[in-house]
Enzyme design. Structure first.
Site, PDB file in Angstrom:
ATOM      1  N   CYS A 161       0.882  -1.778  -0.108  1.00  0.00           N
ATOM      2  CA  CYS A 161      -0.136   0.135  -0.070  1.00  0.00           C
ATOM      3  C   CYS A 161       0.800   1.504  -0.277  1.00  0.00           C
ATOM      4  CB  CYS A 161      -0.308  -0.240   1.124  1.00  0.00           C
ATOM      5  SG  CYS A 161      -1.320  -1.497   1.855  1.00  0.00           S
ATOM      6  N   HIS A 220      -8.603   2.918  -2.312  1.00  0.00           N
ATOM      7  CA  HIS A 220      -8.197   2.577  -2.406  1.00  0.00           C
ATOM      8  C   HIS A 220      -7.602   1.870  -2.860  1.00  0.00           C
ATOM      9  CE1 HIS A 220      -4.310   1.326  -0.279  1.00  0.00           C
ATOM     10  NE2 HIS A 220      -4.685   0.888   1.297  1.00  0.00           N
ATOM     11  N   CYS A 252      -0.690   2.749   6.363  1.00  0.00           N
ATOM     12  CA  CYS A 252      -0.360   1.041   7.333  1.00  0.00           C
ATOM     13  C   CYS A 252      -0.398   0.600   5.572  1.00  0.00           C
ATOM     14  CB  CYS A 252      -1.765   0.778   7.603  1.00  0.00           C
ATOM     15  SG  CYS A 252      -3.075   0.802   7.229  1.00  0.00           S
ATOM     16  N   GLY A 256      -0.263  -3.166   4.585  1.00  0.00           N
ATOM     17  CA  GLY A 256      -0.175  -4.825   4.510  1.00  0.00           C
ATOM     18  C   GLY A 256       1.236  -5.547   4.980  1.00  0.00           C
TER      19      GLY A 256
END
Length: 377
Positions: free
Chosen positions: A89, A333, A363, A365
């Site tokens: 991400c 997203h 954040c 993954g």
């Protein structure tokens, strides 16, 4: 020599599978955004040092060296190369960090930082999932993102009602921003495979209500508190951010949005990957010699309501500064594109809000966090 953000543009964001961009290849979509940004700035692409592109699942239609493919599709000169990076991400925010670091090292004056993800054509997890048997059996390295959201909600005591309130607020702010034309200038319309021109976001739901969200069933645990309404949607989209030196921007009449003051990445327990912004933000603030109280603008990715709220509370962020035009719950997203979106957006908001410092953070993954501190010019 500090790097600056000199331009920001993105495609509309739309639901994967069922959205208006589902039939647009990610390489084509990213190339259209790159061309749109360069046309808006009037910059000669031959002056670019490199294209750095972030993608979370760089395979199939977004595989090979996607940065190079996008550069060729966008008509950049052969002499402008391309590098594809992957931090899930955080991939396209990482692209911006690499550009800023190279500029500070005296390597080049202008980088095009791109992010793209077609979650229609390459689903989360990829097309050929092949985990390490050892890690798969004995760790949370491959835990589902929804499970991490449930873990964060449980450990940081984030209620379902509070999660739903954030989602309603996110959609409301995004809908107002769209209606009032505050998103229009950042969007490059995308031509689909059918020839249709898509110029507005498609994930925003203006009629989202607490009552509607309360009626949804949990999607990750039978007795859980995380629903589809408090999770960011699977999304298709692309973003481009131009990172240059101050002198280059002035020389070529670019509108400098913000100076990149500091940045940081960290690792956290994969089981609670959503808390990554907490230590990443603290590290970036310390490097900048700042505190949370100095932040006038905050863009934090809303991967899930639970993790965004846990981070906002733990960091002591002022809610009045956070995601002013809505966040990932409403806007969407597209994994590899979000980092560039929130960094470019934070820079643009610094100008609009006349604030001094901004934070963009998310954040990641697998248990990571990434953060960027921006300073007004």
């Amino acid at each position: 020599m500090k790097a600056v953000i000199s331009a920001y543009a993105r495609s509309p964001f739309h639901f994967s599978k069922k959205g208006a961009l589902a039939n647009v290849r990610p390489d084509t979509m990213a190339a259209q955004v790159v061309k749109g940004l360069l046309e808006r700035t009037g910059l000669d692409p031959a002056l670019l040092e490199d294209v750095i592109l972030g993608c979370a699942y760089p395979e199939a239609s977004q595989g090979n060296n996607l940065a190079r493919i996008v550069g060729l599709l966008a008509g950049l000169p052969f002499e402008v190369g391309g590098m594809t990076v992957n931090r899930f991400c955080g991939s396209s925010m990482q692209a911006i960090h690499i550009a800023a670091a190279q500029i500070e090292a005296g390597i080049g004056e202008a980088y095009l930082c791109v992010g793209v993800e077609s979650m229609t054509m390459v689903p989360q997890g990829g097309l050929n999932f092949s985990p390490s048997p050892e890690l798969y059996e004995n760790s949370d390295a491959y835990i589902s993102m929804g499970e991490t959201a449930e873990n964060v909600a449980e450990r940081w005591k984030v209620s379902r009602a509070d999660q739903e309130a954030l989602a309603v607020q996110s959609h409301r702010k995004a809908a107002e921003a769209r209606e009032q034309g505050r998103l229009k200038d950042e969007i490059v319309p995308i031509r689909t495979a059918d020839g249709e021109l898509i110029s507005a976001d498609g994930c925003i739901r203006p009629t989202t209500s607490a009552e509607a969200l309360a009626a949804l069933r949990p999607v990750f645990r039978d007795n859980g508190v995380v629903t589809a309404g408090t999770s960011s949607p699977l999304t298709d989209g692309a973003v481009a951010v131009l990172v240059t030196t101050d002198e280059f921007a002035l020389r070529h009449n670019l509108h400098r949005l913000a100076r990149i003051k500091s940045w940081a990445t960290v690792g956290v327990d994969p089981a609670v990957m959503g808390i990554g912004p907490i230590p990443a933000t603290r590290k970036a603030l310390a490097r900048a010699g700042l505190t949370v109280a100095d932040l006038g603008v905050v863009e934090i990715n809303e991967a899930f309501s639970s993790q965004a709220l846990a981070c906002i509370r733990e960091l002591g962020l002022d809610p009045a500064t956070v995601n002013l035009d809505g966040g990932g719950l409403a806007i969407g997203h597209p994994l590899g594109a979000t980092g560039a979106r929130i960094t470019g957006k934070a820079a643009a908001l610094l100008v609009r809000e006349k604030a001094k410092y901004a934070l963009a953070t998310q954040c990641i993954g697998g248990g990571q966090g990434i953060a960027t501190i921006l300073e007004a010019i």
